[in-house]
Motif scaffolding. Structure first.
Motif, PDB file in Angstrom:
ATOM      1  N   SER A  74       0.844  -1.199   0.000  1.00 19.83           N
ATOM      2  CA  SER A  74       0.000   0.000   0.000  1.00 19.83           C
ATOM      3  C   SER A  74       0.879   1.249   0.000  1.00 19.83           C
ATOM      4  CB  SER A  74      -0.901   0.021   1.240  1.00 19.83           C
ATOM      5  OG  SER A  74      -1.761  -1.102   1.259  1.00 19.83           O
ATOM      6  N   PRO A  75       0.397   2.356  -0.589  1.00 20.50           N
ATOM      7  CA  PRO A  75       1.165   3.603  -0.534  1.00 20.50           C
ATOM      8  C   PRO A  75       1.355   4.038   0.917  1.00 20.50           C
ATOM      9  CG  PRO A  75      -0.579   3.754  -2.169  1.00 20.50           C
ATOM     10  CD  PRO A  75      -0.828   2.492  -1.402  1.00 20.50           C
ATOM     11  N   ARG A  76       2.577   4.359   1.257  1.00 20.46           N
ATOM     12  CA  ARG A  76       2.865   4.824   2.605  1.00 20.46           C
ATOM     13  C   ARG A  76       2.560   6.322   2.709  1.00 20.46           C
ATOM     14  NH1 ARG A  76       5.904   2.498   6.271  1.00 20.46           N
ATOM     15  NH2 ARG A  76       6.960   1.216   4.707  1.00 20.46           N
ATOM     16  N   LEU A  77       1.762   6.695   3.707  1.00 21.77           N
ATOM     17  CA  LEU A  77       1.434   8.100   3.971  1.00 21.77           C
ATOM     18  C   LEU A  77       1.791   8.398   5.426  1.00 21.77           C
ATOM     19  CD1 LEU A  77      -2.042   8.299   2.185  1.00 21.77           C
ATOM     20  CD2 LEU A  77       0.138   9.159   1.335  1.00 21.77           C
ATOM     21  N   PRO A  78       3.042   8.739   5.685  1.00 24.87           N
ATOM     22  CA  PRO A  78       3.494   8.904   7.067  1.00 24.87           C
ATOM     23  C   PRO A  78       2.765  10.001   7.840  1.00 24.87           C
ATOM     24  CG  PRO A  78       5.358   8.717   5.576  1.00 24.87           C
ATOM     25  CD  PRO A  78       4.138   8.916   4.726  1.00 24.87           C
TER      26      PRO A  78
ATOM     27  N   CYS B 237      -7.677   3.034   7.596  1.00 24.79           N
ATOM     28  CA  CYS B 237      -6.872   3.797   6.644  1.00 24.79           C
ATOM     29  C   CYS B 237      -5.512   4.159   7.246  1.00 24.79           C
ATOM     30  CB  CYS B 237      -7.606   5.072   6.227  1.00 24.79           C
ATOM     31  SG  CYS B 237      -8.959   4.816   5.060  1.00 24.79           S
ATOM     32  N   VAL B 238      -5.529   4.618   8.486  1.00 22.49           N
ATOM     33  CA  VAL B 238      -4.292   5.011   9.156  1.00 22.49           C
ATOM     34  C   VAL B 238      -3.363   3.812   9.300  1.00 22.49           C
ATOM     35  CG1 VAL B 238      -3.334   5.802  11.355  1.00 22.49           C
ATOM     36  CG2 VAL B 238      -5.292   6.986  10.351  1.00 22.49           C
ATOM     37  N   ALA B 239      -3.927   2.672   9.671  1.00 23.94           N
ATOM     38  CA  ALA B 239      -3.104   1.468   9.837  1.00 23.94           C
ATOM     39  C   ALA B 239      -2.559   0.983   8.500  1.00 23.94           C
ATOM     40  CB  ALA B 239      -3.930   0.372  10.506  1.00 23.94           C
ATOM     41  N   THR B 240      -3.404   0.994   7.464  1.00 23.06           N
ATOM     42  CA  THR B 240      -2.989   0.505   6.144  1.00 23.06           C
ATOM     43  C   THR B 240      -1.894   1.371   5.541  1.00 23.06           C
ATOM     44  OG1 THR B 240      -5.206  -0.394   5.747  1.00 23.06           O
ATOM     45  CG2 THR B 240      -3.796  -0.058   3.824  1.00 23.06           C
ATOM     46  N   ALA B 241      -2.020   2.687   5.676  1.00 24.22           N
ATOM     47  CA  ALA B 241      -1.026   3.613   5.105  1.00 24.22           C
ATOM     48  C   ALA B 241       0.166   3.828   6.030  1.00 24.22           C
ATOM     49  CB  ALA B 241      -1.688   4.950   4.805  1.00 24.22           C
ATOM     50  N   GLU B 242       0.124   3.199   7.214  1.00 21.69           N
ATOM     51  CA  GLU B 242       1.183   3.341   8.216  1.00 21.69           C
ATOM     52  C   GLU B 242       1.472   4.811   8.523  1.00 21.69           C
ATOM     53  OE1 GLU B 242       4.584   0.896   7.450  1.00 21.69           O
ATOM     54  OE2 GLU B 242       3.393  -0.942   7.324  1.00 21.69           O
ATOM     55  N   THR B 243       0.388   5.549   8.737  1.00 25.37           N
ATOM     56  CA  THR B 243       0.496   6.954   9.136  1.00 25.37           C
ATOM     57  C   THR B 243       0.966   7.029  10.581  1.00 25.37           C
ATOM     58  OG1 THR B 243      -1.285   7.566   7.621  1.00 25.37           O
ATOM     59  CG2 THR B 243      -0.767   9.114   9.385  1.00 25.37           C
ATOM     60  N   ARG B 244       1.963   7.852  10.827  1.00 25.33           N
ATOM     61  CA  ARG B 244       2.535   7.946  12.167  1.00 25.33           C
ATOM     62  C   ARG B 244       2.360   9.322  12.805  1.00 25.33           C
ATOM     63  NH1 ARG B 244       1.748   3.544  11.753  1.00 25.33           N
ATOM     64  NH2 ARG B 244       3.169   1.757  11.654  1.00 25.33           N
ATOM     65  N   LEU B 245       1.900  10.292  12.011  1.00 26.05           N
ATOM     66  CA  LEU B 245       1.705  11.642  12.543  1.00 26.05           C
ATOM     67  C   LEU B 245       0.436  12.215  11.922  1.00 26.05           C
ATOM     68  CD1 LEU B 245       3.040  13.946  14.269  1.00 26.05           C
ATOM     69  CD2 LEU B 245       4.002  14.798  12.121  1.00 26.05           C
ATOM     70  N   ILE B 246      -0.490  12.666  12.768  1.00 22.47           N
ATOM     71  CA  ILE B 246      -1.754  13.243  12.298  1.00 22.47           C
ATOM     72  C   ILE B 246      -1.863  14.662  12.836  1.00 22.47           C
ATOM     73  CG2 ILE B 246      -4.271  13.066  12.314  1.00 22.47           C
ATOM     74  CD1 ILE B 246      -3.964  10.050  12.632  1.00 22.47           C
ATOM     75  N   ILE B 247      -1.950  15.634  11.927  1.00 22.97           N
ATOM     76  CA  ILE B 247      -2.047  17.047  12.297  1.00 22.97           C
ATOM     77  C   ILE B 247      -3.484  17.506  12.100  1.00 22.97           C
ATOM     78  CG2 ILE B 247      -1.217  19.381  11.828  1.00 22.97           C
ATOM     79  CD1 ILE B 247       1.321  18.073  10.636  1.00 22.97           C
ATOM     80  N   LEU B 248      -4.108  17.973  13.166  1.00 23.42           N
ATOM     81  CA  LEU B 248      -5.463  18.517  13.111  1.00 23.42           C
ATOM     82  C   LEU B 248      -5.376  20.022  13.325  1.00 23.42           C
ATOM     83  CD1 LEU B 248      -7.526  15.897  15.179  1.00 23.42           C
ATOM     84  CD2 LEU B 248      -7.269  16.055  12.703  1.00 23.42           C
TER      85      LEU B 248
ATOM     86  N   LEU C 216      -9.750   7.867  18.928  1.00 18.53           N
ATOM     87  CA  LEU C 216      -8.880   7.755  17.757  1.00 18.53           C
ATOM     88  C   LEU C 216      -7.421   7.617  18.181  1.00 18.53           C
ATOM     89  CD1 LEU C 216     -10.392  10.457  15.345  1.00 18.53           C
ATOM     90  CD2 LEU C 216     -10.644   7.963  15.181  1.00 18.53           C
ATOM     91  N   ALA C 217      -7.005   8.416  19.174  1.00 18.32           N
ATOM     92  CA  ALA C 217      -5.624   8.348  19.640  1.00 18.32           C
ATOM     93  C   ALA C 217      -5.308   6.989  20.246  1.00 18.32           C
ATOM     94  CB  ALA C 217      -5.366   9.458  20.664  1.00 18.32           C
ATOM     95  N   ASN C 218      -6.311   6.364  20.876  1.00 24.85           N
ATOM     96  CA  ASN C 218      -6.114   5.027  21.438  1.00 24.85           C
ATOM     97  C   ASN C 218      -6.023   3.963  20.352  1.00 24.85           C
ATOM     98  OD1 ASN C 218      -6.136   5.910  24.093  1.00 24.85           O
ATOM     99  ND2 ASN C 218      -8.334   5.607  24.338  1.00 24.85           N
ATOM    100  N   GLU C 219      -6.844   4.123  19.307  1.00 28.57           N
ATOM    101  CA  GLU C 219      -6.947   3.095  18.279  1.00 28.57           C
ATOM    102  C   GLU C 219      -5.906   3.232  17.167  1.00 28.57           C
ATOM    103  OE1 GLU C 219      -9.110   0.488  18.284  1.00 28.57           O
ATOM    104  OE2 GLU C 219      -9.666   1.161  20.304  1.00 28.57           O
ATOM    105  N   MET C 220      -5.457   4.449  16.908  1.00 28.20           N
ATOM    106  CA  MET C 220      -4.534   4.680  15.798  1.00 28.20           C
ATOM    107  C   MET C 220      -3.086   4.681  16.281  1.00 28.20           C
ATOM    108  SD  MET C 220      -6.538   7.718  13.742  1.00 28.20           S
ATOM    109  CE  MET C 220      -8.048   7.367  12.826  1.00 28.20           C
ATOM    110  N   PRO C 221      -2.216   3.990  15.587  1.00 23.85           N
ATOM    111  CA  PRO C 221      -0.798   3.962  15.967  1.00 23.85           C
ATOM    112  C   PRO C 221      -0.068   5.216  15.505  1.00 23.85           C
ATOM    113  CG  PRO C 221      -1.117   2.641  14.018  1.00 23.85           C
ATOM    114  CD  PRO C 221      -2.481   3.136  14.407  1.00 23.85           C
ATOM    115  N   ALA C 222      -0.571   6.376  15.894  1.00 24.52           N
ATOM    116  CA  ALA C 222      -0.024   7.647  15.416  1.00 24.52           C
ATOM    117  C   ALA C 222       0.017   8.662  16.547  1.00 24.52           C
ATOM    118  CB  ALA C 222      -0.867   8.190  14.256  1.00 24.52           C
ATOM    119  N   THR C 223       0.899   9.641  16.395  1.00 21.27           N
ATOM    120  CA  THR C 223       0.976  10.766  17.312  1.00 21.27           C
ATOM    121  C   THR C 223       0.141  11.908  16.750  1.00 21.27           C
ATOM    122  OG1 THR C 223       3.198  10.155  18.057  1.00 21.27           O
ATOM    123  CG2 THR C 223       2.527  12.442  18.383  1.00 21.27           C
TER     124      THR C 223
END
Length: 310
Positions: free
Chosen positions: A93-97, A140-151, A174-181
């Motif tokens: 899958s396309p990586r979207l960090p 989506c976050v898990a599939t793209a291996e997103t590690r940083l989410i800016i809101l 979301l913060a609990n479920e997603m492997p991202a900061t």
């Protein structure tokens, strides 16, 4: 320039206008401090499984470059992740960090999930039922291996309103479920009770966000100290190095450092506007430099004008 015909000179001036209007991102002390805090908090992103990860709250007054700081750090982090792990995940899958989501007024829980899905161009963003949207966003976050989410523009959420409290709880989920900061960007978020999650008085002590999120503030320039003055002059020197005016000399900005600070109060958005407009005036009037006369003729934003004349 004297050798250019009339049309070529117009074209040249247009190109100079575009150049001056697109100022660089300068590594100011404020920006370096923000980057340092981001890096500290991101250390928790290496935690395995369902271990709690930290988040950052970039909370300051308007016009200081919060969104720029967050997006520039996001770009650096994105490139770092791609260099180390590649542009595709192990499953192809396309990586979207990094994901960047700008919130809007009257944001609802459903809207937030839809914006997340639209970032990933998920086909179900507009037709999935509300109960499915959150799970799809997590996937989506898990599939793209997103590690940083800016809101961005989190101040559009009213945490004292029922919808705001629901959104606050959803962000924790979301913060609990997603492997991202998560990086939250907004204006006056502490006053809007982001940390208290809309809870009042003694109940605020039970708010989890206050223990999970690290507040990071940005401040305008201040030249009352030697260090502050050096940083201010160094920033103006960067702008000087980019000015494309025929008669501009080193010092055309730094020699007017105190006046520029008075006109802008050290707010980056006001500084860039003032210098951009000063360059435009220098070109249109034929002055081809920024002197005190040109600087005095520049109109600035309303907040800067009120503060400089009040």
């Amino acid at each position: 320039m004297d050798e250019l015909d009339a049309e070529s000179l117009v074209d040249y001036n247009e190109v100079r206008g575009v150049w001056h209007a697109n100022a660089p991102v300068i590594k100011t002390p404020q920006l370096q401090r923000v980057n340092g805090i981001f890096e500290q908090v991101l250390a928790s992103s290496h935690r395995d499984g369902d271990s709690l990860r930290g988040s950052v709250l970039l909370d300051s007054l308007p016009g200081l470059g919060k969104t720029t700081a967050a997006t520039r750090f996001g770009r650096t982090f994105d490139r770092r992740q791609r260099r180390r792990y590649g542009h595709l995940t192990a499953y192809g899958s396309p990586r979207l960090p990094v994901a960047f989501i700008a919130l809007t007024a009257n944001m609802s829980l459903k809207n937030l999930n839809q914006k997340l899905l639209r970032f990933y161009d998920h086909p179900a963003a507009g037709r999935a039922i509300r109960a499915e949207l959150g799970d799809l966003a997590v996937d989506c976050v898990a599939t793209a291996e997103t590690r940083l989410i800016i809101l961005d523009d989190l101040h559009f959420i009213n945490f004292n309103h029922r919808n705001g409290m629901d959104l606050s709880n959803h962000l924790k989920w979301l913060a609990n479920e997603m492997p991202a900061t998560f990086v939250y960007v907004g204006v006056g978020l502490s006053q809007k009770q982001f940390f208290d999650e809309g809870l009042h008085h003694s109940e605020a002590a039970y708010a989890q966000t206050s223990r999970r999120a690290t507040r990071c503030a940005m401040a305008p320039f201040n030249i009352k100290t030697d260090g502050g003055m050096r940083a201010w002059v160094a920033m103006l020197q960067v702008f000087e190095g980019r000015i494309k005016l025929a008669d501009a000399q080193p010092g055309c900005l730094t020699e007017q450092a105190q006046e520029i600070l008075r006109r802008t109060q050290g707010y980056m958005v006001s500084v860039t506007n003032l210098i951009d407009r000063a360059c435009s005036l220098a070109i249109s009037t034929g002055a081809e430099t920024i002197d005190s006369r040109i600087l005095a003729s520049v109109v600035v934003d309303n907040a800067a004008e009120d503060a400089s004349t009040g």
